[in-house]
Design an enzyme around this catalytic site. Structure first.
Site, short mmCIF file in Angstrom:
data_model
loop_
_atom_site.label_atom_id
_atom_site.label_comp_id
_atom_site.label_asym_id
_atom_site.label_seq_id
_atom_site.Cartn_x
_atom_site.Cartn_y
_atom_site.Cartn_z
N ASP A 34 41.85 -46.80 9.27
CA ASP A 34 42.36 -45.49 7.17
C ASP A 34 42.77 -46.82 6.30
O ASP A 34 43.23 -47.38 5.82
CB ASP A 34 43.65 -44.94 7.33
CG ASP A 34 44.13 -44.47 8.65
OD1 ASP A 34 43.06 -43.78 8.63
OD2 ASP A 34 45.01 -44.08 8.66
N GLU A 89 40.81 -34.56 5.99
CA GLU A 89 42.41 -35.70 5.60
C GLU A 89 40.97 -36.20 4.86
O GLU A 89 40.43 -36.57 4.44
CB GLU A 89 42.69 -35.92 6.67
CG GLU A 89 41.99 -36.63 7.53
CD GLU A 89 42.32 -36.77 9.53
OE1 GLU A 89 43.63 -36.26 9.45
OE2 GLU A 89 42.06 -37.29 10.37
#
Length: 502
Positions: free
Chosen positions: A55, A225
């Protein structure tokens, strides 16, 4: 700069500089290197940093690039965030524990997806914690603040900034963007829903839209997401991740709009797994080099040999645009020029290996090799090789499998050069089968460029002259496998490794 040509790391992440002894937010400074980064990929190799991380989000602070990733570990161990910085996108410095749960009273674990930004002379870091599954649980998206890019960051408000499910969106995976007019936005959401909200100038509270609402749902089709927003040439780009984060179908898609709140209609996939390079490529951020139209996509991916969901690494590749502003699909390239002083992503089998002087070096051994975690079939392999001592040979391993320590302990092909005056090609299968040989003057200490083109059963070997092969054979023993380098009774140095699909 006018025209909205800079991306998030340039417009939303303002540099902080001293003005008359007072910290003030300004346009980002260009990195203090001889030339601005203009690479086709991470030329010194992906992953760019050691360890399991995911991420990644990016920022430019002063003359340094910063990457803030999630620590890719089991939930209970995700209690901290590290950061990495660089002046050239090549050599990275680790800044450990820029934020820990010790500095956030309500956070316990699952600290995810840091989003950095600077404003008001301070540095803000937005993060998700606790992976809440309902509105009765404590957690969500928080905001921390620091006086330096590398922290330490401390909780700014003593509670989550976004603590509830709204419009079905789990409060995770936030991104923060400041538009040209100074309005800041936070984009976020898991469980297949995405929201946008305004941030007030204090960056620690939410504003409202003209209709009085705090949140607007902006979910495009396919969204899972990992929201990411940037702006280029007056257009707004929303990117997000699709598929399951532990599976091979994890990927990145995007939409374009004329407004920071959309509507966002899915256009295409931008980044996906490549079975020759890596799986699970997703949860990205975008970096624009200030003053240029050079863009990179930072993301995480899983090595081909890894099955653990948390075995994720940070990588980046070049991101290009079409004339109409749409994004071209990103190719995960395989390169390593060893300019970062390490050999991340390489696995050794025998021999003594090290990186020095921007080259990958090994002492003499009988079959010492080092391989990448790839699986190429029809490919072109390029590298520079120097036999530094010994009368043996050094060169390229390709289409290899069942690799172990030992002279011919692998199944695959090998092409090399030797100061004995030959270029050789052979096949290993726990024994050695010569396939071709040609005379070639080779001087110890001199660098040679070796290229192998393997297409189906056709294998061609070139040395320096890339128009006429030194060896050309047909062999059907091995169709695909790993790539790497090897020596036999020689010490050698390797450089500028490139593997590309045909």
């Amino acid at each position: 700069m006018p025209g909205g040509t800079l991306g998030k790391a340039a417009t939303a992440v303002a540099a902080v500089v001293a003005v008359g002894g007072v910290l003030a937010a300004t346009a980002p400074a260009a990195p203090a290197s001889a030339a601005l980064p203009d690479y086709t990929t991470a030329e010194a190799g992906n992953p760019i940093v050691a360890g399991w991380y995911a991420d990644p989000d990016v920022a430019i602070y002063g003359n340094r690039f910063y990457v803030f990733p999630t620590a890719s570990r089991p939930y209970a161990e995700q209690t901290y965030l590290d950061a990495f910085s660089s002046t050239d996108l090549v050599t990275w410095t680790r800044h450990p524990n820029v934020l820990t749960t010790a500095n956030v009273s309500w956070a316990r674990y699952a600290v995810w997806a840091p989003a950095p930004i600077a404003r008001n002379g301070r540095y803000y870091l937005y993060f998700a914690a606790n992976d809440i599954q309902s509105n009765s649980a404590l957690g969500g998206i928080g905001v921390a603040v620091a006086d330096r890019p590398e922290g330490p960051y401390t909780d700014a408000i003593g509670r989550p900034l976004i603590a509830q499910f709204v419009n079905g969106a789990q409060p995770i995976d936030q991104d923060v963007f400041i538009d040209d007019d100074g309005q800041a936005y936070i984009y976020y959401g898991g469980w297949g829903h995405a929201n946008v909200a305004k941030l007030n100038p204090d960056m620690t509270s939410l504003g409202t839209f003209a209709d009085g609402t705090t949140y607007q749902e902006i979910t495009p089709s396919g969204y899972v997401e990992g929201s990411q927003m940037f702006k280029r040439n007056g257009r707004y780009y929303l990117m997000w991740s699709e598929g399951g984060w532990t599976g091979p179908n994890y990927s990145v898609a995007y939409a374009m709009a004329d407004s920071p709140t959309g509507p966002f209609t899915r256009l295409d996939k931008v980044l996906a797994q490549d079975p020759a390079v890596a799986r699970g490529a997703g949860h990205n951020s975008v970096l624009n080099i200030p003053g240029t139209d050079t863009w990179y996509i930072f993301y995480h991916r899983r090595p081909l040999s890894q099955t653990d969901g948390n075995a994720r690494q940070v990588a980046y590749d070049r991101m290009n645009f079409n004339a109409d502003g749409t994004i071209q699909r990103v190719t995960m390239l395989v390169k390593d020029n060893f300019a970062d002083g390490n050999a991340l992503g390489w696995q050794t089998y025998g021999g003594a290996w090290s990186v020095s002087g921007g080259q990958y070096r090994t002492t003499a051994s009988y079959g010492g090799k080092s391989l990448l975690d790839d699986n190429h079939a029809n490919a072109t392999y390029d590298l520079d090789v120097t036999v530094t001592s010994g009368r043996g040979d050094a060169g390229l391993v390709f289409r290899a499998s069942s690799v172990a320590t030992g002279t011919d302990a692998y199944r695959g092909y090998y092409a090399g050069i030797t100061p004995a005056g030959r270029v050789i090609l052979g096949r290993a299968d726990n024994n050695w089968t010569p396939l071709g040989s040609a005379p070639l003057p080779v001087a110890t200490g001199q660098r040679y460029h070796l290229r192998v083109v393997a297409n189906g059963s056709s294998i061609r070997v070139y040395v320096d002259d890339l128009t006429t092969p030194r060896i050309s054979v047909t062999d059907t023993a091995f169709a695909s496998g790993r790539s790497g380098v090897r020596v036999y009774n020689a010490a050698a140095a390797f450089d500028n490794v490139v593997v590309s699909n045909q």
